[in-house]
Design an enzyme around this catalytic site. Sequence first.
Site, PDB file in Angstrom:
ATOM      1  N   CYS A 146       0.802  -1.235   0.000  1.00  0.00           N
ATOM      2  CA  CYS A 146       0.000   0.000   0.000  1.00  0.00           C
ATOM      3  C   CYS A 146       0.834   1.285   0.000  1.00  0.00           C
ATOM      4  CB  CYS A 146      -0.972   0.033   1.170  1.00  0.00           C
ATOM      5  SG  CYS A 146      -1.267  -1.520   1.974  1.00  0.00           S
ATOM      6  N   ARG A 157       7.091 -10.891   5.885  1.00  0.00           N
ATOM      7  CA  ARG A 157       6.772 -10.645   7.288  1.00  0.00           C
ATOM      8  C   ARG A 157       7.423 -11.747   8.114  1.00  0.00           C
ATOM      9  NH1 ARG A 157       0.398  -9.409   6.352  1.00  0.00           N
ATOM     10  NH2 ARG A 157       0.737  -7.884   4.686  1.00  0.00           N
ATOM     11  N   GLN A 181       0.946 -11.084  -2.780  1.00  0.00           N
ATOM     12  CA  GLN A 181      -0.471 -10.727  -2.710  1.00  0.00           C
ATOM     13  C   GLN A 181      -0.973 -10.363  -4.099  1.00  0.00           C
ATOM     14  OE1 GLN A 181       0.023  -7.435   0.077  1.00  0.00           O
ATOM     15  NE2 GLN A 181      -1.086  -8.619   1.605  1.00  0.00           N
ATOM     16  N   ASP A 195      -2.617  -7.950  -5.044  1.00  0.00           N
ATOM     17  CA  ASP A 195      -3.014  -6.720  -4.383  1.00  0.00           C
ATOM     18  C   ASP A 195      -3.528  -5.692  -5.373  1.00  0.00           C
ATOM     19  OD1 ASP A 195      -3.307  -5.304  -2.103  1.00  0.00           O
ATOM     20  OD2 ASP A 195      -1.175  -5.059  -1.664  1.00  0.00           O
ATOM     21  N   HIS A 198      -5.087  -1.366  -5.077  1.00  0.00           N
ATOM     22  CA  HIS A 198      -5.613  -0.263  -4.281  1.00  0.00           C
ATOM     23  C   HIS A 198      -6.438   0.631  -5.166  1.00  0.00           C
ATOM     24  CE1 HIS A 198      -2.225  -1.780  -1.893  1.00  0.00           C
ATOM     25  NE2 HIS A 198      -3.116  -1.626  -0.932  1.00  0.00           N
ATOM     26  N   LYS A 245     -14.822  -3.301   6.552  1.00  0.00           N
ATOM     27  CA  LYS A 245     -14.358  -4.228   5.517  1.00  0.00           C
ATOM     28  C   LYS A 245     -15.351  -5.344   5.260  1.00  0.00           C
ATOM     29  CE  LYS A 245     -11.756  -6.992   8.816  1.00  0.00           C
ATOM     30  NZ  LYS A 245     -10.611  -7.842   9.055  1.00  0.00           N
ATOM     31  N   HIS A 259      -8.417  -1.292  -0.173  1.00  0.00           N
ATOM     32  CA  HIS A 259      -7.467  -2.388  -0.408  1.00  0.00           C
ATOM     33  C   HIS A 259      -8.309  -3.598  -0.789  1.00  0.00           C
ATOM     34  CE1 HIS A 259      -4.495  -0.452   2.492  1.00  0.00           C
ATOM     35  NE2 HIS A 259      -5.639   0.000   2.952  1.00  0.00           N
TER      36      HIS A 259
HETATM   37 ZN   LIG Z   1      -3.168  -2.467   0.921  1.00  0.00          ZN
END
Ligand SMILES: [Zn+2]
Length: 641
Positions: A337, A366, A384, A386, A388, A472, A518
């Site tokens: 992000c 992580r 991910q 991912d 945005h 969410k 997200h």
């Molecule tokens: Zn994110």
Amino acid sequence: MINITLPDGSVRQYDNGITAMQIALSISEGLARNVLAAEVDGQVWDASRPIEKDSSVKLLTWNDTQGKSTFWHSSAHLMAEALEALYPGTKFGIGPAIETGFYYDVDFGDREFSSDEFKAIEDKMIELAKTKEEFIRKPVSKADAIAYFTEKGDEYKLDLIKDLPDGAITFYTQGNFTDLCRGPHIPNTGFVKAVKLMSVAGAYWRGDESRKQLTRIYGVTFPKASELTEYLHLLEEAKKRDHRKLGKELELFAFSEKVGMGLPLWLPKGAALRERLVNFLQKAQARAGYEQVVTPHIGHKNLYVTSGHYEKYGADSFQPIKTPQEGEEFFLKPMNCPHHCEIYKTKPRSYKDLPVRLAEFGTVYRYEQSGELHGLTRVRGFTQDDAHLFCRPDQVKEEFMKVIDLVLYVFKALGFDDYIAQVSLRDPENKAKYIGSDENWALAEAAIQEAAAEKGLKTVVELGEAAFYGPKLDFMVKDALGRKWQLGTIQVDYNLPERFELEYTGSDNMKHRPVMIHRAPFGSLERFVAVLIEHCAGNFPLWLSPEQFIILPISEKYEDYAKKLSDELKDSDICGLIDFRDEKIGRKIRDAEVKKIPYMLIVGEKEAEENKVSVRKHGQGDLGSMSIEEFKKQIITEITV
Ligand SMILES: [Zn+2]
Ligand SMILES: [Zn+2]
């Protein structure tokens, strides 16, 4: 008389001191037979405990999570009773219910204990259950509690009592066994009809390595024998489908200690599968107006200080990467992000430019504790899917609808057809702990719920489960074995736009903050592939299979014909291989079955002469002989998603 409010809102009057069990009896005898406990004004109680004021009462059965955990915790007492009968002098630590079943930590003294003794304990538990011993609750003073366990010589219970305030201590007794416990319990041991002790392990008292190691015995019980059989069958099936086992057998991925724990190595077949998932989603995202971006695997410390991730992941995470530049520090990125926020900021944005949808298959790192690592589901580096979305507050609903469409498209293509959406909202009692204006929250929460309703999603709403930065929607998927997994997630964020001072020029010519969303339909490729392997037991949908066909020549003579076929299929983007080994055809078929290759094409004299192939489908058997054109047509129809 007191007023009892039932979950349907109806109010009934009963004598003061009525029990939940008696309430159940007043409704129906069938219900009473299934009542394990009750929720009284939000607290779980014994069904046999008198209710002495106006209360809301929910009767709990095996179908309620709390009913089940009361059942399993009571089973821990039952196991302790059996252990005390079989091994006098045993001392007891703690015996809680867990997600499936229960355990009890016990001290057998010098006695060696092994799972060979499980059968005798199970039999004893069933014998005691048959006598339907009632669980009797008794409040005791701290002095009496200490006296009882001093007399019994159980230092673990004494250690527990030490921390309890006088006046809040209760004992529960069933048969000859008394335990220190705050309850609640099921009415009697007779509800337990099936017992299975699962495993035995060591556990330090109070998790403290400097203290004595006790023996932890895990077990599970059921109110019906058939449920135990079903449960054991499911466990067996889950073992067969374990993605770690299948991942190895199907040569999809591997781990190497030399590379580092929790860092998956994708083998050629796994990489091919992963590549297909990526292409599949990228195509769908391109259609939905996403733009692909690429960002580095590391970021400057300042980036994460701005985003707040430094504070969140800093100390426990990976250590900083230093450079020859004095004081300069980089970090492996824990999230994509912040990088995407910086991409948003590369040019001025107007309300007409929004939404901006930035997508990246971004690999993040992580630090997970080594004990937490598990196959592909818990790793230290993962990618991910991912994206945005930066939009105006009035666009949140439409963006949610579009993301829901995308997630459902993914689920359908991969055969997940049982799912619900969990919508996490603010705790209305505690609005101060959330960032963002009241107005925006109200707008976004309504937008998410409307979007979910208009898409016809089965929804559960959880108050107080939202992140501090926004509400969410998570998709909870049930796999083929009925296990629940959290997959896709869509999350509103008011925090990062603030921290990165993101802006757009509104129609009023003023500066405004965009809303950030997200979203990740797969979650991560690693976890998704793990769930997918276990869901389909390694039998991937044809379009995803790393090897869609295998050609099995009956002998060396037909290899040229096999090669010609293979080239023709590959020209049509159908991929597979030829088994050139000098093996009998039966053996070749068996090996291809083990590898779960969807189509086997057998070629011998007849096939070569007639320009045909004999087709076998995995799990279905012989489909007969057909021309290569016919086969291609069939496979292409099946691949198109
Ligand atoms: Zn994110
Ligand atoms: Zn208990």
